[in-house]
Motif scaffolding. Sequence first.
Motif, PDB file in Angstrom:
ATOM      1  N   LEU A  62      19.855   3.091  15.144  1.00 47.82           N
ATOM      2  CA  LEU A  62      21.264   4.274  15.170  1.00 47.82           C
ATOM      3  C   LEU A  62      20.756   6.239  14.821  1.00 47.82           C
ATOM      4  O   LEU A  62      21.951   6.603  15.336  1.00 47.82           O
ATOM      5  CB  LEU A  62      21.757   3.781  13.587  1.00 47.82           C
ATOM      6  CG  LEU A  62      21.990   2.800  13.586  1.00 47.82           C
ATOM      7  CD1 LEU A  62      23.388   2.514  12.258  1.00 47.82           C
ATOM      8  CD2 LEU A  62      23.167   2.053  14.392  1.00 47.82           C
ATOM      9  N   ALA A  63      19.423   5.896  14.406  1.00 49.77           N
ATOM     10  CA  ALA A  63      19.392   7.499  14.978  1.00 49.77           C
ATOM     11  C   ALA A  63      19.617   7.864  16.605  1.00 49.77           C
ATOM     12  O   ALA A  63      19.219   6.967  17.332  1.00 49.77           O
ATOM     13  CB  ALA A  63      17.681   7.468  14.494  1.00 49.77           C
ATOM     14  N   PRO A  64      19.897   9.042  15.983  1.00 50.22           N
ATOM     15  CA  PRO A  64      20.218   9.669  17.725  1.00 50.22           C
ATOM     16  C   PRO A  64      18.606   9.799  18.371  1.00 50.22           C
ATOM     17  O   PRO A  64      17.993  10.469  17.698  1.00 50.22           O
ATOM     18  CB  PRO A  64      20.843  11.040  17.257  1.00 50.22           C
ATOM     19  CG  PRO A  64      20.890  11.235  16.007  1.00 50.22           C
ATOM     20  CD  PRO A  64      20.300  10.300  15.002  1.00 50.22           C
ATOM     21  N   MET A  65      18.354  10.093  19.717  1.00 41.97           N
ATOM     22  CA  MET A  65      17.433   9.475  19.792  1.00 41.97           C
ATOM     23  C   MET A  65      17.856  10.923  21.113  1.00 41.97           C
ATOM     24  O   MET A  65      18.881  10.624  22.193  1.00 41.97           O
ATOM     25  CB  MET A  65      16.989   9.008  20.803  1.00 41.97           C
ATOM     26  CG  MET A  65      16.528   7.320  19.546  1.00 41.97           C
ATOM     27  SD  MET A  65      14.773   8.351  19.288  1.00 41.97           S
ATOM     28  CE  MET A  65      13.334   8.170  20.870  1.00 41.97           C
ATOM     29  N   ALA A  66      16.525  12.546  20.721  1.00 42.69           N
ATOM     30  CA  ALA A  66      16.749  13.333  22.828  1.00 42.69           C
ATOM     31  C   ALA A  66      15.709  13.339  22.925  1.00 42.69           C
ATOM     32  O   ALA A  66      14.688  13.141  22.258  1.00 42.69           O
ATOM     33  CB  ALA A  66      17.637  14.031  21.759  1.00 42.69           C
TER      34      ALA A  66
END
Length: 164
Positions: free
Chosen positions: A7-11
């Motif tokens: 669920l951690a945002p990745m960029a």
Amino acid sequence: MGAVGSLAPMATFRARDRSSAVLRSSRSEVWAALTDAGLIAQITPYVTSIHVDGDRWTWRMATIPVLGLSVAPTFTEVMELHPEDRIVFTHDPERPDEMTAVDGTYDLADAAGGGTEVSIDLQISTHLPLPGLARPAVERVMAGVVKHMGTVFSRNLLKHLGEA
């Protein structure tokens, strides 16, 4: 908190370095240094080792702090060597699991007054569990790390070549 969850945002974050210098050393001396993975690992800050398997070089780096995260990149590069002329490196397409990639070139040419002109153009990209809104801060940190690595690498290369 443990491992990074799904669920951690990745960029994706990027840093680029382009530079050139004229060295007194011959092209063959510069080429020998730039294609010696053990030497490159020894003279490049944060690089702990480079494992060579044919045209694949797997780079392991020490931990680098980035906005509260500790990142220790490992990435595999496909090395395309054009003797004493050009080194092209691209991230291994067979390693999509790696969070960091580097793509770029080293170009070597005879310098007008003797010696060798060396140019580098590289781009580092990394996927981190941070939101895209963090891009300016993360890329500022990355640019600083890349600049430091380049400065120390250059100084160490000159020392290795007897030009320091």
